[in-house]
Design a protein around this motif. Structure first.
Motif, PDB file in Angstrom:
ATOM      1  N   LEU A  36      39.306  28.103  38.138  1.00 43.21           N
ATOM      2  CA  LEU A  36      40.765  28.972  38.219  1.00 43.21           C
ATOM      3  C   LEU A  36      41.806  29.548  38.632  1.00 43.21           C
ATOM      4  O   LEU A  36      42.895  29.263  38.199  1.00 43.21           O
ATOM      5  N   ASP A  37      41.077  28.493  40.424  1.00 48.09           N
ATOM      6  CA  ASP A  37      42.209  29.162  41.770  1.00 48.09           C
ATOM      7  C   ASP A  37      43.690  27.907  41.292  1.00 48.09           C
ATOM      8  O   ASP A  37      44.640  28.577  40.865  1.00 48.09           O
ATOM      9  N   GLU A  38      42.693  27.344  40.855  1.00 49.47           N
ATOM     10  CA  GLU A  38      43.853  25.422  41.188  1.00 49.47           C
ATOM     11  C   GLU A  38      44.777  25.727  39.697  1.00 49.47           C
ATOM     12  O   GLU A  38      45.470  25.708  39.607  1.00 49.47           O
ATOM     13  N   ARG A  39      44.583  26.267  38.741  1.00 49.71           N
ATOM     14  CA  ARG A  39      44.779  26.254  37.282  1.00 49.71           C
ATOM     15  C   ARG A  39      45.783  27.498  37.766  1.00 49.71           C
ATOM     16  O   ARG A  39      47.635  27.301  37.212  1.00 49.71           O
ATOM     17  N   CYS A  40      45.155  28.395  37.712  1.00 51.94           N
ATOM     18  CA  CYS A  40      46.472  29.602  38.117  1.00 51.94           C
ATOM     19  C   CYS A  40      47.934  29.657  39.061  1.00 51.94           C
ATOM     20  O   CYS A  40      48.590  30.579  39.121  1.00 51.94           O
ATOM     21  N   GLN A  41      47.639  28.671  39.886  1.00 55.55           N
ATOM     22  CA  GLN A  41      48.513  28.335  40.411  1.00 55.55           C
ATOM     23  C   GLN A  41      49.532  27.810  39.894  1.00 55.55           C
ATOM     24  O   GLN A  41      50.961  27.564  40.390  1.00 55.55           O
ATOM     25  N   GLN A  42      49.266  27.353  38.974  1.00 52.70           N
ATOM     26  CA  GLN A  42      50.302  26.139  37.916  1.00 52.70           C
ATOM     27  C   GLN A  42      50.719  26.803  37.229  1.00 52.70           C
ATOM     28  O   GLN A  42      52.407  27.361  36.320  1.00 52.70           O
ATOM     29  N   GLU A  43      50.490  28.005  36.593  1.00 51.34           N
ATOM     30  CA  GLU A  43      50.802  29.488  36.059  1.00 51.34           C
ATOM     31  C   GLU A  43      49.906  30.432  35.647  1.00 51.34           C
ATOM     32  O   GLU A  43      49.446  30.527  35.999  1.00 51.34           O
ATOM     33  N   GLU A  44      50.797  31.967  35.586  1.00 51.50           N
ATOM     34  CA  GLU A  44      50.430  33.395  35.666  1.00 51.50           C
ATOM     35  C   GLU A  44      49.378  33.653  35.094  1.00 51.50           C
ATOM     36  O   GLU A  44      49.579  32.989  34.415  1.00 51.50           O
ATOM     37  N   CYS A  45      47.854  33.453  35.364  1.00 52.42           N
ATOM     38  CA  CYS A  45      47.171  34.418  34.356  1.00 52.42           C
ATOM     39  C   CYS A  45      45.816  35.200  35.443  1.00 52.42           C
ATOM     40  O   CYS A  45      46.501  35.927  36.535  1.00 52.42           O
ATOM     41  N   MET A  46      45.344  35.791  34.798  1.00 52.84           N
ATOM     42  CA  MET A  46      44.589  37.158  35.339  1.00 52.84           C
ATOM     43  C   MET A  46      43.381  37.133  34.722  1.00 52.84           C
ATOM     44  O   MET A  46      42.861  36.448  33.866  1.00 52.84           O
ATOM     45  N   VAL A  47      42.503  37.398  35.925  1.00 49.87           N
ATOM     46  CA  VAL A  47      40.653  36.713  35.658  1.00 49.87           C
ATOM     47  C   VAL A  47      40.267  37.966  36.086  1.00 49.87           C
ATOM     48  O   VAL A  47      40.545  39.153  37.172  1.00 49.87           O
ATOM     49  N   ILE A  48      39.598  38.363  34.648  1.00 51.18           N
ATOM     50  CA  ILE A  48      39.329  39.697  34.722  1.00 51.18           C
ATOM     51  C   ILE A  48      37.299  39.463  34.534  1.00 51.18           C
ATOM     52  O   ILE A  48      36.326  39.405  33.866  1.00 51.18           O
ATOM     53  N   TYR A  49      36.349  40.143  35.551  1.00 49.89           N
ATOM     54  CA  TYR A  49      35.690  40.766  36.127  1.00 49.89           C
ATOM     55  C   TYR A  49      34.314  41.235  35.085  1.00 49.89           C
ATOM     56  O   TYR A  49      35.058  42.880  36.082  1.00 49.89           O
ATOM     57  N   TRP A  50      33.794  41.108  34.338  1.00 52.22           N
ATOM     58  CA  TRP A  50      32.978  42.296  33.376  1.00 52.22           C
ATOM     59  C   TRP A  50      31.801  41.887  33.206  1.00 52.22           C
ATOM     60  O   TRP A  50      30.785  41.145  33.118  1.00 52.22           O
ATOM     61  N   SER A  51      31.403  43.683  33.127  1.00 53.80           N
ATOM     62  CA  SER A  51      29.596  43.907  32.495  1.00 53.80           C
ATOM     63  C   SER A  51      29.816  44.388  31.602  1.00 53.80           C
ATOM     64  O   SER A  51      30.155  45.580  31.276  1.00 53.80           O
ATOM     65  N   LEU A  52      28.216  43.947  30.519  1.00 55.47           N
ATOM     66  CA  LEU A  52      27.855  45.342  29.539  1.00 55.47           C
ATOM     67  C   LEU A  52      27.182  46.012  30.013  1.00 55.47           C
ATOM     68  O   LEU A  52      27.172  47.095  29.195  1.00 55.47           O
ATOM     69  N   ASP A  53      26.734  45.937  31.406  1.00 49.13           N
ATOM     70  CA  ASP A  53      26.161  47.527  31.960  1.00 49.13           C
ATOM     71  C   ASP A  53      27.760  48.327  32.655  1.00 49.13           C
ATOM     72  O   ASP A  53      27.131  49.092  33.296  1.00 49.13           O
ATOM     73  N   CYS A  54      29.060  48.253  32.481  1.00 50.17           N
ATOM     74  CA  CYS A  54      30.044  49.149  33.309  1.00 50.17           C
ATOM     75  C   CYS A  54      30.497  49.559  32.198  1.00 50.17           C
ATOM     76  O   CYS A  54      31.976  48.426  31.161  1.00 50.17           O
ATOM     77  N   PRO A  55      30.066  51.267  31.703  1.00 48.38           N
ATOM     78  CA  PRO A  55      31.391  51.420  31.348  1.00 48.38           C
ATOM     79  C   PRO A  55      32.519  50.986  31.087  1.00 48.38           C
ATOM     80  O   PRO A  55      33.696  51.119  29.673  1.00 48.38           O
ATOM     81  N   PRO A  56      33.140  51.888  32.303  1.00 48.05           N
ATOM     82  CA  PRO A  56      34.885  50.694  31.738  1.00 48.05           C
ATOM     83  C   PRO A  56      35.437  49.413  31.786  1.00 48.05           C
ATOM     84  O   PRO A  56      36.697  49.327  31.488  1.00 48.05           O
ATOM     85  N   CYS A  57      34.413  48.783  32.362  1.00 47.92           N
ATOM     86  CA  CYS A  57      34.729  47.007  31.860  1.00 47.92           C
ATOM     87  C   CYS A  57      34.318  47.521  29.747  1.00 47.92           C
ATOM     88  O   CYS A  57      35.232  46.941  29.615  1.00 47.92           O
ATOM     89  N   HIS A  58      34.236  48.521  29.354  1.00 44.47           N
ATOM     90  CA  HIS A  58      33.780  48.449  28.123  1.00 44.47           C
ATOM     91  C   HIS A  58      35.016  49.003  27.612  1.00 44.47           C
ATOM     92  O   HIS A  58      35.375  48.886  26.989  1.00 44.47           O
ATOM     93  N   SER A  59      35.638  49.914  28.193  1.00 42.53           N
ATOM     94  CA  SER A  59      36.929  51.153  28.430  1.00 42.53           C
ATOM     95  C   SER A  59      38.157  49.976  28.689  1.00 42.53           C
ATOM     96  O   SER A  59      39.215  49.926  27.300  1.00 42.53           O
ATOM     97  N   GLU A  60      37.899  48.966  29.074  1.00 41.20           N
ATOM     98  CA  GLU A  60      39.485  48.191  29.489  1.00 41.20           C
ATOM     99  C   GLU A  60      39.010  47.186  28.355  1.00 41.20           C
ATOM    100  O   GLU A  60      40.603  47.181  28.117  1.00 41.20           O
ATOM    101  N   LEU A  61      38.578  46.762  28.335  1.00 41.06           N
ATOM    102  CA  LEU A  61      38.109  46.084  26.873  1.00 41.06           C
ATOM    103  C   LEU A  61      39.075  45.853  25.863  1.00 41.06           C
ATOM    104  O   LEU A  61      39.368  45.242  24.939  1.00 41.06           O
TER     105      LEU A  61
END
Lengths: 164, 423
Positions: A36-61
């Motif tokens: 992913l690091d290599e790919r994102c050198q070529q084009e802008e991107c955002m990687v979001i790590y999330w969990s079912l067990d995390c209330p703010p993750c649900h809110s963000e999704l």
């Protein structure tokens, strides 16, 4: 885009995609952060790590889904850290928040220390945890829930980039 | 089965050194890291957690809870297939008994990282188990409890401790038994948040609730709110004040504009809970889930808490010492190293000696490090590595029976590991 497509094909071949609920989710291994690091050198991107067990993750999704309104979002990558045993619930959650169309990955098992270290040796496990790759190969870490206005700005920028 | 696990020479030596430093006047000859080794039996030792239809196996548990009773016996609880299993040995380190099922009717039980069943001991050999039952809706649960009056041979029908039964979060329980034998449970509860949402109001985080049983767990009191606006996904820490014999609680709280620091509250001798005190001032402002709760212990003159923060001013683990009379903070110091991801601490006291263990990672192996204070937290020895493992692990926990110190450290798929640290 040729490089991007090649990498995606390579990733699919190397990790396999899951069918059914969570369709299209790919297995995230210790080698994936570098890809992913290599790919994102070529084009802008955002990687979001999330969990079912995390209330703010649900809110963000939910916020992300509201921003996207079902649209594609090239460059936006979701990584669930719950493990493939949770695949059905992960797929249901992504669909419920209308983000199932995004590129999605899952860790093989609940995120453990070795894999977390491979992603970021400074990450203590807080969630959501995001990395924004911007022009000039900058990689910015964002800990916690991202506000709707900022997500809107990022999605818009990625969309403009995809058109170009 | 002997639950002491094999250690290499280096690891054993470090444990001996630690003992020598803390108990300097004693002979190190008797200090013990037992080098005997025994694998937990299974039908398929090579892959114990992958076969379909296998019998429940401690090795396959996501998390293990261990506790020492007042007679030096070890008790181990773990979750598999909707049941809590309990094993014991009359002497820590000797063979574990056959597993007993605590809840005969299967439930969806929270297990892993910040979640795990709790074990406590009452008078006359009574054993208490508490846990969180997961409900159908995400982030919802009930606090469950069962007791045994036959030294763990059988358990009562579980009861639900939270008296608010709507489907919302009642989770992250913690349990202690006070000097009178009363059982205290605290947990994170979203009943007030649910009510606020119905009113169209905002409520930040969860609340800290408490219930007590004065009849050996047959029933619990009406629930009492101790604090509004707790963080919602970090374990709670409880301890017993050795002077009063009463409980105190430390938890991650939401202060001001999403500042995630720690609060402390204790039950006073008049039977009333005291005012909430702020324990930490890291000023960590975050909208994330830290999944990283504190640990707490008490000695005769002070309370000892270890907690995690990741703000601009303070990042990593920190130790706080609080005067038990005035509740004034006496000391605060970093623990371990943020570079090695020091995390998930455990603190215990043995008289005036204080021990802290924590998990770290160097990119290749997980390590449990331990640091000791011989004088109630005023001065500290250098950290020492107590155990190492290549791969992911459960959190480390220190156990003490008042005379001996042990490390409980579970590694999924491996035999359960108990390390004797001091004589």
């Amino acid at each position: 885009m040729t490089l991007y497509r090649s990498l995606v094909v390579m990733l699919l071949l190397s990790t396999g995609a899951y069918a059914g609920q969570g369709e299209g989710a790919r297995l995230f291994t210790a080698a994936t952060p570098a890809l992913l690091d290599e790919r994102c050198q070529q084009e802008e991107c955002m990687v979001i790590y999330w969990s079912l067990d995390c209330p703010p993750c649900h809110s963000e999704l939910k916020t992300l889904g509201d921003v996207l309104k079902g649209r594609e979002a090239p460059g936006m990558v979701l990584v669930s850290v719950d493990g493939r045993a949770q695949l059905a619930e992960i797929g249901e959650t992504l669909s419920r928040y209308r983000v199932a169309q995004l590129e999605s990955w899952i860790t093989p098992s609940p995120l453990d220390l070795p894999l977390r270290y491979a992603i970021d040796p400074k990450w203590f496990g807080e969630l959501p945890n995001s990395y924004l790759y911007t022009a000039g190969s900058r990689k910015v870490r964002i800990v916690g829930e991202i506000e709707a206005s900022r997500l809107q700005m990022i999605v818009s920028r990625f969309a403009r980039q995809a058109k170009n | 089965m002997n639950v002491f696990c094999h250690f290499n020479y280096r690891t054993g030596l470090l444990a001996l050194v630690l003992f020598a430093l803390v108990d300097g006047g004693h002979s190190v000859r008797a200090a013990a890291v037992d080098h005997s080794h025994h694998q937990h039996t299974t039908s398929d030792p090579a892959a114990p957690c992958t076969a379909q239809g296998e019998l429940p196996d401690l090795r396959c548990a996501k998390s293990v809870t261990a506790a020492l009773d007042g007679e030096g016996g070890l008790w181990v609880a773990w979750v598999s297939g909707g049941h809590i299993y309990l094993q014991s040995s009359p002497k820590a380190g000797s063979e574990l008994s056959r597993a007993v099922v605590v809840n005969r009717q299967p439930e969806r039980i929270s297990a892993g990282n910040e979640h795990r069943p709790k074990i406590a001991f009452g008078r006359d050999g009574r054993i208490y188990i508490a846990w969180t039952e997961k409900l159908a809706k995400r982030f919802s649960g009930h606090i469950r409890f069962a007791w045994s009056d036959d030294r763990g041979a059988s358990f009562s029908t579980p009861l639900t401790v939270n008296d608010h039964l709507e489907v919302t979060s009642h989770r992250f329980e913690s349990m202690v038994v006070d000097a009178r034998g009363h059982i205290h449970l605290t947990w994170l509860d979203k009943r007030d948040r649910l009510a606020a949402e119905i009113r169209g109001e905002e409520y930040r985080g969860a609340a800290l609730y408490h219930a007590v049983s004065t009849d050996n767990g047959v029933s619990f009191s009406v629930n009492k709110k101790l604090a509004d606006n707790s963080c919602e996904c970090c374990r709670i820490a409880m301890a017993i004040d050795p002077q009063s014999g009463l409980p105190l609680v430390v938890w991650r709280h939401i202060y001001g504009d999403n500042i995630r620091d720690h609060g402390l509250v204790r039950l006073n001798e008049n039977g009333e809970w005291g005012e909430q005190q702020r324990l930490s001032y890291s000023q960590w402002q975050t909208s994330s889930c830290p999944h990283h709760g504190p640990s707490l212990a008490a000695s005769s003159e002070a309370y000892h808490a270890v907690w995690f923060a990741n703000g601009a001013e303070q990042s990593g683990l920190f130790y706080s010492r609080v005067d038990r009379n005035s509740l004034r903070r006496l000391d605060e110091r970093p623990v371990g190293s943020a570079v090695s991801l020091s995390s998930h601490p455990s603190v215990v006291t043995m008289g005036e000696r204080v021990y802290i263990a924590w998990l770290s990672y160097d990119g290749k192996e997980s390590h449990v490090l331990i640091q000791a204070s011989p004088d109630g937290g005023e001065s500290w020895q250098a950290p020492a590595t107590l155990a190492s493992h290549a791969g992911g692990t459960d959190y480390p926990f220190l156990l003490s029976d008042g005379e001996r110190l042990y490390l409980s450290w579970h590694r999924a798929g491996e035999p359960y590991q108990l390390v004797r640290v001091t004589k």
